[in-house]
Design an enzyme around this catalytic site. Structure first.
Site, mmCIF file in Angstrom:
data_model
loop_
_atom_site.group_PDB
_atom_site.id
_atom_site.type_symbol
_atom_site.label_atom_id
_atom_site.label_comp_id
_atom_site.label_asym_id
_atom_site.label_seq_id
_atom_site.Cartn_x
_atom_site.Cartn_y
_atom_site.Cartn_z
ATOM 1 N N ILE A 502 9.898 24.273 -55.624
ATOM 2 C CA ILE A 502 10.774 23.637 -54.634
ATOM 3 C C ILE A 502 10.486 22.150 -54.519
ATOM 4 O O ILE A 502 11.091 21.454 -53.712
ATOM 5 C CB ILE A 502 10.651 24.295 -53.236
ATOM 6 C CG1 ILE A 502 9.191 24.422 -52.818
ATOM 7 C CG2 ILE A 502 11.346 25.637 -53.198
ATOM 8 C CD1 ILE A 502 8.999 24.905 -51.391
ATOM 9 N N GLY A 503 9.567 21.665 -55.308
ATOM 10 C CA GLY A 503 9.292 20.237 -55.256
ATOM 11 C C GLY A 503 8.198 19.885 -56.233
ATOM 12 O O GLY A 503 7.456 20.752 -56.687
ATOM 13 N N GLY A 505 5.564 16.300 -57.383
ATOM 14 C CA GLY A 505 5.212 14.920 -57.072
ATOM 15 C C GLY A 505 3.922 14.558 -57.761
ATOM 16 O O GLY A 505 3.495 15.263 -58.685
ATOM 17 N N GLY A 506 3.324 13.463 -57.307
ATOM 18 C CA GLY A 506 2.105 12.974 -57.932
ATOM 19 C C GLY A 506 1.024 14.034 -57.978
ATOM 20 O O GLY A 506 0.265 14.130 -58.939
ATOM 21 N N PHE A 507 0.997 14.844 -56.976
ATOM 22 C CA PHE A 507 -0.073 15.807 -56.855
ATOM 23 C C PHE A 507 0.101 16.986 -57.806
ATOM 24 O O PHE A 507 -0.852 17.541 -58.318
ATOM 25 C CB PHE A 507 -0.095 16.309 -55.404
ATOM 26 C CG PHE A 507 -1.195 17.270 -55.092
ATOM 27 C CD1 PHE A 507 -2.438 16.799 -54.694
ATOM 28 C CD2 PHE A 507 -0.995 18.634 -55.188
ATOM 29 C CE1 PHE A 507 -3.458 17.685 -54.405
ATOM 30 C CE2 PHE A 507 -2.023 19.520 -54.896
ATOM 31 C CZ PHE A 507 -3.258 19.047 -54.496
ATOM 32 N N GLY A 508 1.326 17.385 -58.021
ATOM 33 C CA GLY A 508 1.588 18.559 -58.844
ATOM 34 C C GLY A 508 2.883 19.196 -58.385
ATOM 35 O O GLY A 508 3.792 18.503 -57.933
ATOM 36 N N VAL A 510 5.180 22.143 -56.146
ATOM 37 C CA VAL A 510 5.192 22.959 -54.932
ATOM 38 C C VAL A 510 6.073 24.182 -55.179
ATOM 39 O O VAL A 510 7.207 24.053 -55.635
ATOM 40 C CB VAL A 510 5.720 22.164 -53.719
ATOM 41 C CG1 VAL A 510 5.616 23.006 -52.451
ATOM 42 C CG2 VAL A 510 4.958 20.865 -53.542
ATOM 43 N N LYS A 524 1.197 24.395 -52.795
ATOM 44 C CA LYS A 524 1.117 23.113 -53.507
ATOM 45 C C LYS A 524 -0.046 23.199 -54.474
ATOM 46 O O LYS A 524 -1.194 23.347 -54.069
ATOM 47 C CB LYS A 524 0.918 21.992 -52.491
ATOM 48 C CG LYS A 524 0.947 20.607 -53.094
ATOM 49 C CD LYS A 524 1.308 19.577 -52.027
ATOM 50 C CE LYS A 524 0.108 18.738 -51.658
ATOM 51 N NZ LYS A 524 0.398 17.713 -50.668
ATOM 52 N N ASP A 621 1.789 7.875 -44.804
ATOM 53 C CA ASP A 621 2.903 8.036 -45.746
ATOM 54 C C ASP A 621 4.110 8.656 -45.056
ATOM 55 O O ASP A 621 4.669 9.654 -45.498
ATOM 56 C CB ASP A 621 2.457 8.870 -46.951
ATOM 57 C CG ASP A 621 3.387 8.679 -48.151
ATOM 58 O OD1 ASP A 621 4.208 7.725 -48.114
ATOM 59 O OD2 ASP A 621 3.309 9.477 -49.101
#
Ligand SMILES: *[C@@H]1O[C@H](CO)[C@@H](O)[C@H](O)[C@H]1NC(C)=O
Ligand SMILES: *[C@@H]1O[C@H](CO)[C@@H](O)[C@H](O)[C@H]1NC(C)=O
Ligand SMILES: *[C@@H]1O[C@H](CO)[C@@H](O)[C@H](O)[C@H]1NC(C)=O
Ligand SMILES: *[C@@H]1O[C@H](CO)[C@@H](O)[C@H](O)[C@H]1NC(C)=O
Ligand SMILES: *[C@@H]1O[C@H](CO)[C@@H](O)[C@H](O)[C@H]1NC(C)=O
Ligand SMILES: *[C@@H]1O[C@H](CO)[C@@H](O)[C@H](O)[C@H]1NC(C)=O
Ligand SMILES: *[C@@H]1O[C@H](CO)[C@@H](O)[C@H](O)[C@H]1NC(C)=O
Ligand SMILES: *[C@@H]1O[C@H](CO)[C@@H](O)[C@H](O)[C@H]1NC(C)=O
Length: 794
Positions: A502-503, A505-508, A510, A524, A621
């Site tokens: 479902i998403g 980003g920089g982290f990995g 989701v 996540k 953020d």
């Protein structure tokens, strides 16, 4: 309290649904003492304890006498017509099927017969070797001819002995009726109570003492008899305890409360307790000048004695969630700040909860309980409630009979030294284990990390899991309760099925997932194998494990196995605010009221981060993708990876690499590399304009002067022509005053220097005001700015 027990509570709560059927105790003994006959009172059969009856099995006494009142008053229940007299030690023995907590009640009434005057009796009563009544003499009030003494205690034995022992050789003891029955599971949980005093609030861990009930109050309601209560308790009205009667107004709900897992269970208090309350009586006060407490004085007969104060709450006064914030004081000390029943009850109105407090009585001879509005409450909606109160004395059960046993113990000690050595070894192993756990993830960055088993919001006292718990570090295995095994996560996400993403980003990535207990979660997962985001990962755990707030996404658990870094959050149904603003996948545009409510919610969450229990956490953020909406469009601030606590200068390696999102970033932070909570206020200001104008914070495709939303919108705001750039969908739908207030608020947030920006609390207040202006233009117009400013300063 060990983890094992916690887990058992948890399992119990998940798998045994609450039913509306009444409670049936596993063990249940009711005796009519000194009688051949059974007696019925409140539909309960008390069995005669005399020789010819079943009840005689329980009695064990060399000398005892059955006594009958020859002239009972007409209203006196049969149970009180007879008594058993003990001229020397005598006892009753009950076999118990189950270990756990028990209610033990003694019924007394005075009369004269066969040369005995019961009011001359003076005796001790021991329950399971614990001295509960010492030198007891019946002291009847003129208005009442019976006395019930109730004790709540734990037993781990299959035999319970209740001993009556006269104080002097020529004296005697007596009893009219006895009840012994099992309490519901988790009726008293011996951890998680709030210990209140001049030192602040701490966790009180040992409630396994004997409790004696002193007061049981149905606040705002009528008297409840054993007919009305599954545990056959009596609740009395609170009116006589109110210090200033006009401060309180009784409220009554006609709906049965919504019992939930994690809240108060049905047996904790009857429906009627939760369906009535006292709230602040503002009938004689103007709306804005209403800062006062409701206070009750409860007399307690002893000084310097520890008491358990159990307060019951159920929000039957608010028209919708998240309007009620109040403070609780006991004996003048702050006992629970910013109680937010909406988040304590997992976002349900009229859902019962209770909170346990422990307090020492002082020389005033009263325990004083007050509730009053919190700083977080909107000035338009200040209120505070209480539905029920129970005050129980924690008995100090060390009596003379324990001393000789201690001596015997000493003799025993020699023979069990070997055992102790083994015990020490076990402790050593345990300590090493904890140390290793502590050292592995270095996550104790945000002050003390309380023992907050979020998923184990267990049987009772919500203080254990709620926000605002200011408990010291438990000094043991920190986040144990939040760990989720990798295999459970694989199961939840269908082994990281790409279709569940479902998403990213920089982290990995989701993933959407469902845990075994059917809880929907967002998982996540850091890039497998890479430890790059480790500091962010650990920071997020350390911050979120401390927080439960309606407007902050809560952490369900985490996994740190096989070099994985996985965070598991509550699933927030409707996703990021950004998607709703830019209408992805045919989402309905949000109305102005909805947008305001979302901004208010997010502001509340941020305000809590800045000032709440965790105090001084800066999000760093804030942007429209980090504000999520649940199925009711309630805003929840997410993504704490960059958060950090307290204003401070960033470490050197961070200062060359200012973190945050372009377009939302505080220019002062950029320049000075100095982080304060006002940086969040700036970013929030950008979000406000984004919500109003539906333009991205940065849009490189636009003309140069329009690229940066903050600059562009400020320009129009300063010209007083903000309406020219608002979302076309909103044109004609915003009331002028509401827009004006909103624009001013956003403008203040975007002030060049942090010191000139308002606090999140002020922002929150102004947004609420903007909503008021939108909702009820006329009414609110009457309030002058001067008045508004006075109330907005906290
Ligand atoms: C009292 O109640 C018990 C249990 O129901 C019963 O066995 C006994 O016969 C009753 N005794 C009298 C005297 O009614
Ligand atoms: C008398 O005391 C008993 C037990 O303490 C209580 O249940 C009852 O309500 C009291 N009655 C009155 C009239 O106060
Ligand atoms: C109750 O606890 C005691 C002591 O811990 C134990 O010996 C006994 O087996 C337990 N009984 C039950 C029914 O669990
Ligand atoms: C809790 O209190 C009881 C009774 O005062 C005592 O026997 C027990 O050792 C205490 N337990 C802990 C863990 O302090
Ligand atoms: C309590 O029980 C009595 C007797 O059954 C009943 O008349 C009364 O209405 C009940 N009160 C409440 C508040 O439920
Ligand atoms: C309530 O208790 C306080 C002491 O805690 C005392 O000063 C006050 O006078 C009491 N008020 C009433 C009405 O009893
Ligand atoms: C409420 O009571 C507490 C404790 O006595 C006190 O500190 C606080 O100022 C009171 N609040 C108001 C508004 O009177
Ligand atoms: C219990 O009694 C003992 C001995 O009298 C005393 O030392 C101790 O402080 C008491 N504890 C509490 C909590 O009152």
């Amino acid at each position: 309290m060990d983890t094992h027990n916690l887990i058992i509570h948890f399992i119990f709560l998940i798998f045994i649904p609450f039913s509306s059927s009444s409670f049936t105790p596993t063990d249940n003994y009711l005796l009519n003492c000194g009688s051949n006959n059974n007696a019925t009172i409140f539909n309960r059969l008390f069995i005669g304890d005399d020789s010819t009856n079943l009840g005689s099995n329980f009695l064990s006494a060399e000398k005892s006498i059955s006594l009958t009142n020859q002239n009972p008053s007409p209203n006196l229940a049969t149970l009180y017509h007879t008594a058993r007299i003990f001229t020397s030690k005598g006892s009753y023995r009950f076999t118990l099927k189950q270990n756990g907590t028990f209610f033990v009640r003694f019924h007394f009434s005075c009369f004269k017969a066969q040369g005995f005057d019961l009011k001359d009796a003076k005796f001790n009563v021991l329950v399971g070797e614990k001295l509960v009544l010492s030198n007891f003499k019946l002291n009847l009030k003129p208005s009442n001819d019976t006395v019930i003494k109730e004790f709540i205690l734990k037993f781990e034995s299959n035999l319970l002995e209740i001993v009556f022992r006269p104080v002097s050789d020529s004296g005697f003891g007596f009893i009219n009726g006895i009840e012994v029955f099992s309490a519901p599971e988790d009726y008293v949980v011996d951890y998680g109570a709030r210990f209140v005093g001049p030192f602040g609030v701490r966790e009180y861990k040992n409630l396994s003492n004997v409790l004696e009930t002193i007061h049981r109050i149905n606040v705002g309601g009528e008297k409840l008899t054993p007919f009305n209560d599954t545990l056959w308790r009596t609740w009395i009205p609170d009116k006589d305890f109110l210090v200033f009667k006009d401060a309180a107004k009784a409220v009554v709900s006609t709906h049965t409360p919504d019992y939930q897992k994690g809240g108060a269970a049905r047996e904790i208090a009857p429906d009627s307790v939760y369906m009535t309350a006292q709230e602040m009586n503002r009938d004689h006060n103007s709306i804005l000048a209403s800062q006062f407490n409701i206070t009750w004085n409860f007399s307690v007969d002893s000084i310097g004695v520890r008491h358990l104060v159990r307060l019951h709450f159920c929000d039957i006064v608010s028209p919708s969630l998240n309007l009620l914030y109040f403070d609780v004081y006991i004996n003048g000390y702050s006992a629970y700040k910013d109680v937010d029943l909406s988040s304590l009850t997992f976002h349900m109105l009229a859902s019962p909860v209770y909170v346990d407090f422990v307090v020492d009585s002082d020389d005033s001879g009263v325990i004083q309980i007050s509730v009053g509005p919190s700083d977080l409450s909107s000035s338009m909606r200040m209120n505070a409630i209480l539905n029920g109160a129970e005050i129980m004395k924690l008995l100090n059960v060390t009596d003379s009979h324990v001393a000789p046993r201690k001596k015997k113990l000493l003799v025993l000690v020699g023979s069990i030294v070997g055992g102790i050595v083994v015990l020490l070894l076990v402790i050593a192993v345990f300590l090493v284990c904890c140390r290793r756990r502590k050292m592995k993830p270095k996550i104790r960055t945000v002050g003390s990390i309380g023992w907050t088993p979020l998923r184990m919001f267990g049987g009772s006292s919500l203080s254990r899991m709620s926000e605002g718990t200011a408990y010291p570090s438990p000094g043991s295995c920190g986040y144990l309760g939040l760990k989720i095994s990798f295999s459970d996560i694989q199961l939840a996400t269908n082994n990281f099925d790409e279709s569940l993403v479902i998403g990213s980003g920089g982290f990995g990535k989701v993933y959407k997932g469902v845990l075994r207990d059917n809880v929907k979660v967002a998982v996540k997962r850091g890039m497998p194998g890479s430890r790059q985001g480790l500091p962010e990962f650990q920071r997020e755990i350390s911050i979120l494990s401390n927080i439960r707030h309606r407007h902050l996404v809560s952490l369900v658990g985490f996994c740190e196995e096989n070099s994985e870094m996985i965070l598991v959050y509550e699933y927030v149904e409707k996703g990021p605010l950004k998607d709703h603003l830019y209408g992805s996948e045919g989402l309905q545009p949000l109305s102005w009221k909805q947008r305001l409510e979302i901004c208010i919610g997010a502001a509340r969450g941020l305000h809590y981060l800045h000032t709440g229990f965790t105090r001084g956490v800066i999000h760093r953020d804030i942007k429209s993708t980090n504000i999520l909406l649940d199925e009711d469009h309630v805003a929840k601030v997410a993504d704490f990876g960059l958060s950090r606590s307290g204003p401070c200068i960033d470490e050197t390696h961070v200062s060359t690499n200012v973190k945050g999102s372009f377009g939302y970033l505080d220019p002062e932070y950029f320049r000075m590399q100095q982080l304060t909570d006002k940086s969040d206020v700036y970013s929030f200001g950008v979000v406000l304009f984004e919500v109003l104008c539906v333009r991205p914070a940065v849009d490189p495709q636009l003309d140069r002067e329009q690229v940066n939303l903050a600059e562009w919108a400020l320009k129009w705001q300063k010209k007083g022509m903000l309406e020219n750039i608002i979302d076309p969908y909103l044109v004609g739908k915003i009331k002028d005053r509401s827009l004006k207030k909103f624009g001013e608020t956003a403008e203040k947030c975007l002030a060049e220097y942090g010191v000139d920006r308002p606090s999140m609390g002020d922002v929150l207040w102004n947004l609420e005001y903007s909503l008021q202006l939108q909702e009820s233009g006329q009414e609110v117009n009457a309030i002058t700015n001067a008045e508004v400013n006075v109330t907005s300063t906290t």
